[in-house]
Design a protein around this motif. Structure first.
Motif, PDB file in Angstrom:
ATOM      1  N   THR A   2       8.730   5.515   0.119  1.00 29.27           N
ATOM      2  CA  THR A   2       9.775   5.154  -0.822  1.00 29.27           C
ATOM      3  C   THR A   2      10.674   6.368  -1.029  1.00 29.27           C
ATOM      4  OG1 THR A   2       8.286   3.628  -1.938  1.00 29.27           O
ATOM      5  CG2 THR A   2      10.198   4.358  -3.186  1.00 29.27           C
ATOM      6  N   SER A   3      11.961   6.120  -1.196  1.00 26.51           N
ATOM      7  CA  SER A   3      12.885   7.214  -1.450  1.00 26.51           C
ATOM      8  C   SER A   3      12.391   8.041  -2.632  1.00 26.51           C
ATOM      9  CB  SER A   3      14.282   6.661  -1.733  1.00 26.51           C
ATOM     10  OG  SER A   3      15.208   7.708  -1.831  1.00 26.51           O
ATOM     11  N   GLY A   4      12.344   9.350  -2.455  1.00 23.45           N
ATOM     12  CA  GLY A   4      11.840  10.242  -3.499  1.00 23.45           C
ATOM     13  C   GLY A   4      10.403  10.684  -3.286  1.00 23.45           C
ATOM     14  N   ASP A   5       9.666  10.000  -2.395  1.00 28.31           N
ATOM     15  CA  ASP A   5       8.299  10.436  -2.085  1.00 28.31           C
ATOM     16  C   ASP A   5       8.349  11.821  -1.455  1.00 28.31           C
ATOM     17  OD1 ASP A   5       7.218   8.070  -2.977  1.00 28.31           O
ATOM     18  OD2 ASP A   5       6.684   7.313  -0.988  1.00 28.31           O
ATOM     19  N   ARG A   6       7.336  12.622  -1.754  1.00 24.95           N
ATOM     20  CA  ARG A   6       7.257  13.978  -1.215  1.00 24.95           C
ATOM     21  C   ARG A   6       5.976  14.149  -0.407  1.00 24.95           C
ATOM     22  NH1 ARG A   6       9.202  17.347  -6.579  1.00 24.95           N
ATOM     23  NH2 ARG A   6      11.371  16.693  -6.448  1.00 24.95           N
ATOM     24  N   VAL A   7       6.079  14.951   0.641  1.00 16.58           N
ATOM     25  CA  VAL A   7       4.944  15.247   1.507  1.00 16.58           C
ATOM     26  C   VAL A   7       4.808  16.765   1.594  1.00 16.58           C
ATOM     27  CG1 VAL A   7       4.015  15.056   3.849  1.00 16.58           C
ATOM     28  CG2 VAL A   7       5.305  13.150   2.850  1.00 16.58           C
ATOM     29  N   LEU A   8       3.570  17.247   1.502  1.00 16.70           N
ATOM     30  CA  LEU A   8       3.277  18.668   1.610  1.00 16.70           C
ATOM     31  C   LEU A   8       2.437  18.914   2.848  1.00 16.70           C
ATOM     32  CD1 LEU A   8       3.042  21.604   0.502  1.00 16.70           C
ATOM     33  CD2 LEU A   8       1.027  20.810  -0.774  1.00 16.70           C
ATOM     34  N   LEU A   9       2.873  19.852   3.671  1.00 18.19           N
ATOM     35  CA  LEU A   9       2.103  20.336   4.803  1.00 18.19           C
ATOM     36  C   LEU A   9       1.873  21.814   4.537  1.00 18.19           C
ATOM     37  CD1 LEU A   9       0.989  19.916   7.708  1.00 18.19           C
ATOM     38  CD2 LEU A   9       3.254  20.589   8.531  1.00 18.19           C
ATOM     39  N   CYS A  10       0.597  22.225   4.483  1.00 16.12           N
ATOM     40  CA  CYS A  10       0.328  23.619   4.123  1.00 16.12           C
ATOM     41  C   CYS A  10      -0.924  24.126   4.820  1.00 16.12           C
ATOM     42  CB  CYS A  10       0.181  23.768   2.608  1.00 16.12           C
ATOM     43  SG  CYS A  10      -1.240  22.913   1.907  1.00 16.12           S
ATOM     44  N   SER A  11      -1.029  25.441   4.842  1.00 14.24           N
ATOM     45  CA  SER A  11      -2.202  26.090   5.426  1.00 14.24           C
ATOM     46  C   SER A  11      -3.282  26.285   4.366  1.00 14.24           C
ATOM     47  CB  SER A  11      -1.794  27.448   6.016  1.00 14.24           C
ATOM     48  OG  SER A  11      -1.380  28.311   4.973  1.00 14.24           O
ATOM     49  N   ASP A  12      -4.450  26.686   4.828  1.00  8.95           N
ATOM     50  CA  ASP A  12      -5.558  26.910   3.900  1.00  8.95           C
ATOM     51  C   ASP A  12      -5.281  28.065   2.946  1.00  8.95           C
ATOM     52  OD1 ASP A  12      -5.751  28.840   5.918  1.00  8.95           O
ATOM     53  OD2 ASP A  12      -7.938  28.784   5.988  1.00  8.95           O
ATOM     54  N   GLY A  13      -4.317  28.918   3.276  1.00  3.58           N
ATOM     55  CA  GLY A  13      -3.942  29.985   2.361  1.00  3.58           C
ATOM     56  C   GLY A  13      -3.397  29.458   1.043  1.00  3.58           C
ATOM     57  N   LEU A  14      -2.880  28.236   1.051  1.00  2.00           N
ATOM     58  CA  LEU A  14      -2.401  27.605  -0.188  1.00  2.00           C
ATOM     59  C   LEU A  14      -3.524  26.825  -0.855  1.00  2.00           C
ATOM     60  CD1 LEU A  14       0.190  26.995  -1.964  1.00  2.00           C
ATOM     61  CD2 LEU A  14       0.047  24.747  -0.902  1.00  2.00           C
ATOM     62  N   TRP A  15      -4.126  25.877  -0.130  1.00  4.90           N
ATOM     63  CA  TRP A  15      -5.064  24.971  -0.798  1.00  4.90           C
ATOM     64  C   TRP A  15      -6.381  25.627  -1.178  1.00  4.90           C
ATOM     65  CZ3 TRP A  15      -9.375  24.211   2.113  1.00  4.90           C
ATOM     66  CH2 TRP A  15      -9.272  24.157   3.486  1.00  4.90           C
ATOM     67  N   GLU A  16      -6.672  26.802  -0.618  1.00  4.28           N
ATOM     68  CA  GLU A  16      -7.863  27.521  -1.080  1.00  4.28           C
ATOM     69  C   GLU A  16      -7.606  28.310  -2.364  1.00  4.28           C
ATOM     70  OE1 GLU A  16      -9.333  29.905   2.145  1.00  4.28           O
ATOM     71  OE2 GLU A  16     -10.396  28.214   3.039  1.00  4.28           O
ATOM     72  N   MET A  17      -6.334  28.566  -2.665  1.00  6.71           N
ATOM     73  CA  MET A  17      -5.985  29.365  -3.838  1.00  6.71           C
ATOM     74  C   MET A  17      -5.602  28.507  -5.053  1.00  6.71           C
ATOM     75  SD  MET A  17      -6.240  32.614  -3.235  1.00  6.71           S
ATOM     76  CE  MET A  17      -7.762  32.221  -2.414  1.00  6.71           C
ATOM     77  N   LEU A  18      -5.180  27.259  -4.822  1.00  2.00           N
ATOM     78  CA  LEU A  18      -4.731  26.393  -5.910  1.00  2.00           C
ATOM     79  C   LEU A  18      -5.546  25.112  -5.941  1.00  2.00           C
ATOM     80  CD1 LEU A  18      -0.839  26.638  -5.503  1.00  2.00           C
ATOM     81  CD2 LEU A  18      -2.331  28.019  -6.967  1.00  2.00           C
ATOM     82  N   SER A  19      -5.770  24.614  -7.136  1.00  2.00           N
ATOM     83  CA  SER A  19      -6.479  23.335  -7.267  1.00  2.00           C
ATOM     84  C   SER A  19      -5.545  22.191  -6.876  1.00  2.00           C
ATOM     85  CB  SER A  19      -6.941  23.146  -8.717  1.00  2.00           C
ATOM     86  OG  SER A  19      -5.827  22.932  -9.574  1.00  2.00           O
ATOM     87  N   ASP A  20      -6.126  21.046  -6.581  1.00  2.00           N
ATOM     88  CA  ASP A  20      -5.324  19.852  -6.284  1.00  2.00           C
ATOM     89  C   ASP A  20      -4.398  19.532  -7.448  1.00  2.00           C
ATOM     90  OD1 ASP A  20      -6.624  19.667  -3.858  1.00  2.00           O
ATOM     91  OD2 ASP A  20      -7.893  17.978  -4.448  1.00  2.00           O
ATOM     92  N   GLN A  21      -4.886  19.721  -8.660  1.00  2.00           N
ATOM     93  CA  GLN A  21      -4.084  19.443  -9.849  1.00  2.00           C
ATOM     94  C   GLN A  21      -2.870  20.367  -9.929  1.00  2.00           C
ATOM     95  OE1 GLN A  21      -6.222  19.343 -13.563  1.00  2.00           O
ATOM     96  NE2 GLN A  21      -4.359  19.470 -14.778  1.00  2.00           N
TER      97      GLN A  21
END
Length: 66
Positions: A2-21
């Motif tokens: 849907t218009s406005g939907d966002r997608v994130l592609l990231c390395s483990d350097g991001l998702w290991e440092m930040l929570s899903d929330q």
């Protein structure tokens, strides 16, 4: 998508440092895709930034595909 939907592609350097929330809060916030990507990288670095951090944020504009 849907218009406005966002997608994130990231390395483990991001998702290991930040929570899903934390990631969801930033992704759902206001600003350009560049500002959102920068905010994610900045937060990951502030949380330790032990690894390389790569982030691509895409926001869909156009016709709905659902």
């Amino acid at each position: 998508m849907t218009s406005g939907d966002r997608v994130l592609l990231c390395s483990d350097g991001l998702w290991e440092m930040l929570s899903d929330q934390e990631i969801a809060e930033v992704m759902g916030g206001y600003g350009s895709m560049r500002q959102i990507a920068t905010q994610l990288v900045d937060r990951a670095n502030h949380s330790g930034g032990h690894d390389n951090i790569s982030v691509v944020v895409y926001e869909h504009h156009g016709r709905n595909t659902r």
